[in-house]
Design an enzyme around this catalytic site. Structure first.
Site, PDB file in Angstrom:
ATOM      1  N   LYS A 282      24.781 -54.682  -9.123  1.00 55.14           N
ATOM      2  CA  LYS A 282      25.614 -54.021  -8.110  1.00 55.14           C
ATOM      3  C   LYS A 282      26.361 -54.998  -7.205  1.00 55.14           C
ATOM      4  O   LYS A 282      27.371 -54.640  -6.604  1.00 55.14           O
ATOM      5  CB  LYS A 282      24.759 -53.073  -7.264  1.00 55.14           C
ATOM      6  CG  LYS A 282      24.324 -51.848  -8.048  1.00 55.14           C
ATOM      7  CD  LYS A 282      23.948 -50.692  -7.157  1.00 55.14           C
ATOM      8  CE  LYS A 282      23.699 -49.456  -8.003  1.00 55.14           C
ATOM      9  NZ  LYS A 282      23.079 -48.368  -7.296  1.00 55.14           N
TER      10      LYS A 282
ATOM     11  N   LYS B 241      23.548 -47.762 -19.913  1.00 54.81           N
ATOM     12  CA  LYS B 241      22.842 -46.520 -19.566  1.00 54.81           C
ATOM     13  C   LYS B 241      23.827 -45.509 -18.967  1.00 54.81           C
ATOM     14  O   LYS B 241      24.840 -45.902 -18.356  1.00 54.81           O
ATOM     15  CB  LYS B 241      21.669 -46.796 -18.621  1.00 54.81           C
ATOM     16  CG  LYS B 241      22.058 -47.092 -17.218  1.00 54.81           C
ATOM     17  CD  LYS B 241      20.890 -46.996 -16.238  1.00 54.81           C
ATOM     18  CE  LYS B 241      21.488 -47.185 -14.849  1.00 54.81           C
ATOM     19  NZ  LYS B 241      20.690 -47.019 -13.730  1.00 54.81           N
TER      20      LYS B 241
ATOM     21  N   LYS C 259      25.847 -42.234 -12.923  1.00 50.77           N
ATOM     22  CA  LYS C 259      26.598 -41.287 -12.098  1.00 50.77           C
ATOM     23  C   LYS C 259      27.960 -41.845 -11.725  1.00 50.77           C
ATOM     24  O   LYS C 259      28.895 -41.104 -11.471  1.00 50.77           O
ATOM     25  CB  LYS C 259      25.852 -41.031 -10.781  1.00 50.77           C
ATOM     26  CG  LYS C 259      24.528 -40.343 -10.898  1.00 50.77           C
ATOM     27  CD  LYS C 259      23.918 -40.298  -9.487  1.00 50.77           C
ATOM     28  CE  LYS C 259      22.448 -39.972  -9.526  1.00 50.77           C
ATOM     29  NZ  LYS C 259      21.749 -40.406  -8.320  1.00 50.77           N
TER      30      LYS C 259
HETATM   31  P1  TYM Z   1      18.865 -42.413  -9.021  1.00 55.72           P
HETATM   32  O1  TYM Z   1      19.374 -41.406  -8.055  1.00 55.72           O
HETATM   33  O2  TYM Z   1      19.777 -43.475  -9.487  1.00 55.72           O
HETATM   34  O3  TYM Z   1      18.334 -41.707 -10.326  1.00 55.72           O
HETATM   35  C1  TYM Z   1      17.435 -40.632 -10.240  1.00 55.72           C
HETATM   36  C2  TYM Z   1      16.422 -40.733 -11.364  1.00 55.72           C
HETATM   37  O4  TYM Z   1      17.075 -40.679 -12.619  1.00 55.72           O
HETATM   38  C3  TYM Z   1      16.643 -41.762 -13.450  1.00 55.72           C
HETATM   39  N1  TYM Z   1      17.767 -42.168 -14.306  1.00 55.72           N
HETATM   40  C4  TYM Z   1      17.743 -42.135 -15.636  1.00 55.72           C
HETATM   41  N2  TYM Z   1      16.786 -41.793 -16.514  1.00 55.72           N
HETATM   42  C5  TYM Z   1      17.095 -41.859 -17.834  1.00 55.72           C
HETATM   43  N3  TYM Z   1      18.301 -42.267 -18.299  1.00 55.72           N
HETATM   44  C6  TYM Z   1      19.298 -42.630 -17.447  1.00 55.72           C
HETATM   45  N4  TYM Z   1      20.481 -43.014 -17.925  1.00 55.72           N
HETATM   46  C7  TYM Z   1      19.031 -42.573 -16.050  1.00 55.72           C
HETATM   47  N5  TYM Z   1      19.774 -42.859 -14.953  1.00 55.72           N
HETATM   48  C8  TYM Z   1      18.984 -42.604 -13.889  1.00 55.72           C
HETATM   49  C9  TYM Z   1      16.254 -42.843 -12.463  1.00 55.72           C
HETATM   50  O5  TYM Z   1      15.341 -43.748 -13.058  1.00 55.72           O
HETATM   51  C10 TYM Z   1      15.629 -42.043 -11.340  1.00 55.72           C
HETATM   52  O6  TYM Z   1      14.275 -41.768 -11.629  1.00 55.72           O
HETATM   53  N6  TYM Z   1      16.050 -45.790  -6.726  1.00 55.72           N
HETATM   54  C11 TYM Z   1      16.025 -44.424  -7.202  1.00 55.72           C
HETATM   55  C12 TYM Z   1      15.845 -43.391  -6.087  1.00 55.72           C
HETATM   56  C13 TYM Z   1      14.628 -43.596  -5.242  1.00 55.72           C
HETATM   57  C14 TYM Z   1      13.294 -43.358  -5.653  1.00 55.72           C
HETATM   58  C15 TYM Z   1      12.501 -43.629  -4.482  1.00 55.72           C
HETATM   59  C16 TYM Z   1      12.699 -42.960  -6.840  1.00 55.72           C
HETATM   60  C17 TYM Z   1      14.618 -43.983  -3.939  1.00 55.72           C
HETATM   61  N7  TYM Z   1      13.317 -44.012  -3.487  1.00 55.72           N
HETATM   62  C18 TYM Z   1      11.119 -43.505  -4.533  1.00 55.72           C
HETATM   63  C19 TYM Z   1      11.307 -42.837  -6.873  1.00 55.72           C
HETATM   64  C20 TYM Z   1      10.531 -43.108  -5.717  1.00 55.72           C
HETATM   65  C21 TYM Z   1      17.368 -44.169  -7.873  1.00 55.72           C
HETATM   66  O7  TYM Z   1      18.253 -44.925  -7.785  1.00 55.72           O
HETATM   67  O8  TYM Z   1      17.500 -42.993  -8.450  1.00 55.72           O
END
Ligand code: TYM
Length: 335
Positions: free
Chosen positions: A117, A198, A201
């Site tokens: 990033k 991957k 969003k």
């Molecule tokens: P975020 O919002 O980017 O993504 C949400 C969840 O979706 C999963 N994910 C995927 N899984 C499979 N294939 C993909 N292409 C893919 N893209 C995203 C992510 O692994 C995530 O589980 N850092 C986290 C948010 C967060 C969080 C936390 C999660 C903040 N605090 C505490 C767990 C516990 C994130 O960026 O999610």
């Protein structure tokens, strides 16, 4: 109930940055529903993580409600699980600071998500570097045992575990050391236009992903256009056939059929037939989610659920924060 009889605590979060896609759903969100049957679950909309990159305030508010509605639409039940917005519970930011004082810049600079990033930026926002510490605070604040996430969060979970263990070793046992929970299939869904990346969003090409709220035409277009290969056979081989393997993965999870079953079903058939059927399976899997989302998104009930969730989350979070402050000698103490 004594401590060792308590249900295992689950915590996870999603950033309210729009375009929640089937990668998010298959990798993380679908676990939320499954786990709430026999775990004590807390699901957060992590808006403070979202502002590590610039956000339009109106859009951010709207996306917070979108993610909350999607939680409900996929089947998270507010009677069983707590659903709340991160910034409604101030202890997240407070614990994050204490954990910052227990983190090393070297380990934060090593995070692959930070590296990607901040790439090509002359100066990266400090929030991007601290992102995983805030995530550790989210998790540790609730004495979390299990964190259901996609594969891309593995390194962040490891860091949360390292910080918790470090504090436990240098102070008295303060934190529960959490475990990540990853799906066997769906933990890493790849972009439809480039299956070596991957699904994300924020990718510019909207056909790189299927968002949970896409209409039928968009779903059809994205899948029919998806990148495969010129070999013409439908088999699972991530190395040589990443596009077809990714589609097989999605098809398998959405349909409940195993990859082997799908491979024999499509033996001798072309990519066209395979993709058309995947379009149908995807549309029928997402239709009930969209319907429920439309019902709830502008309801008063949604706000009530989030207010109630914030109150319940806050009650747990302030207790943990006080415990940590006592360990560090911060403030005047709880008594
Ligand atoms: P975020 O919002 O980017 O993504 C949400 C969840 O979706 C999963 N994910 C995927 N899984 C499979 N294939 C993909 N292409 C893919 N893209 C995203 C992510 O692994 C995530 O589980 N850092 C986290 C948010 C967060 C969080 C936390 C999660 C903040 N605090 C505490 C767990 C516990 C994130 O960026 O999610």
């Amino acid at each position: 109930m004594s401590d060792n009889q308590r249900l295992k605590r689950v915590f996870s979060g999603v950033q309210p940055t729009g375009n929640i896609h089937i990668g998010n759903y298959l990798g993380a969100l679908r676990q939320f529903v499954e786990l709430q049957e026999d775990h004590d679950c807390i699901y957060c909309i992590v808006d403070e993580h979202a502002i590590t990159v610039p956000q339009d305030p109106k859009e951010l508010r709207s996306h917070i409600l979108d993610v909350a509605s999607l939680y409900l639409a996929i089947g998270v039940d507010p009677k069983k699980s707590i659903i709340f917005v991160q910034s409604d519970v101030p202890a997240h930011a407070e614990l994050s600071w204490i954990l910052t004082c227990n983190s090393y810049t070297g380990e934060l600079f090593r995070m692959t998500q930070f590296k990607s990033k901040s790439q090509n930026k002359e100066s990266a926002p400090a929030g991007l570097l601290m992102y995983p510490v805030l995530m550790a605070a989210d998790i540790l604040l609730y004495d979390t045992d299990v964190v259901p996430v996609g594969n891309d969060q593995k390194q962040h979970i490891e860091l949360a575990r390292d910080i918790a263990t470090r504090v436990n070793n240098t102070r008295k046992k303060t934190f529960v050391v959490p475990e990540g929970r990853f799906m066997k299939e769906g933990a890493r869904i790849m972009a439809l236009d480039d299956p070596t990346q991957k699904m994300s969003k924020s990718a510019e090409n909207i056909h790189s992903r299927i968002s949970l709220l896409d209409d039928e035409n968009k779903i059809k277009k994205s899948i029919m256009k998806s990148t495969t290969d010129s070999d013409g056979t439908i088999r699972f081989d991530v190395e040589n056939k990443p596009g077809v393997s990714n589609l097989l993965n999605i098809y398998s999870v959405l349909s409940g059929k195993t990859i082997d079953e799908l491979v024999s079903e499509y033996d001798g058939k072309g990519y066209g037939d395979f993709k058309k059927d995947l379009v149908d399976v995807t549309i029928s899997s997402l239709a009930p989610i969209k319907e429920k989302f439309d019902e709830i998104r502008h309801s008063d009930e949604l706000i009530e659920i989030l207010n109630d969730g914030a109150e319940r989350a806050n009650a747990i979070a302030v207790r943990t924060l006080q415990r940590v402050k006592d360990v560090y000698g911060l403030g005047l103490g709880s008594k």
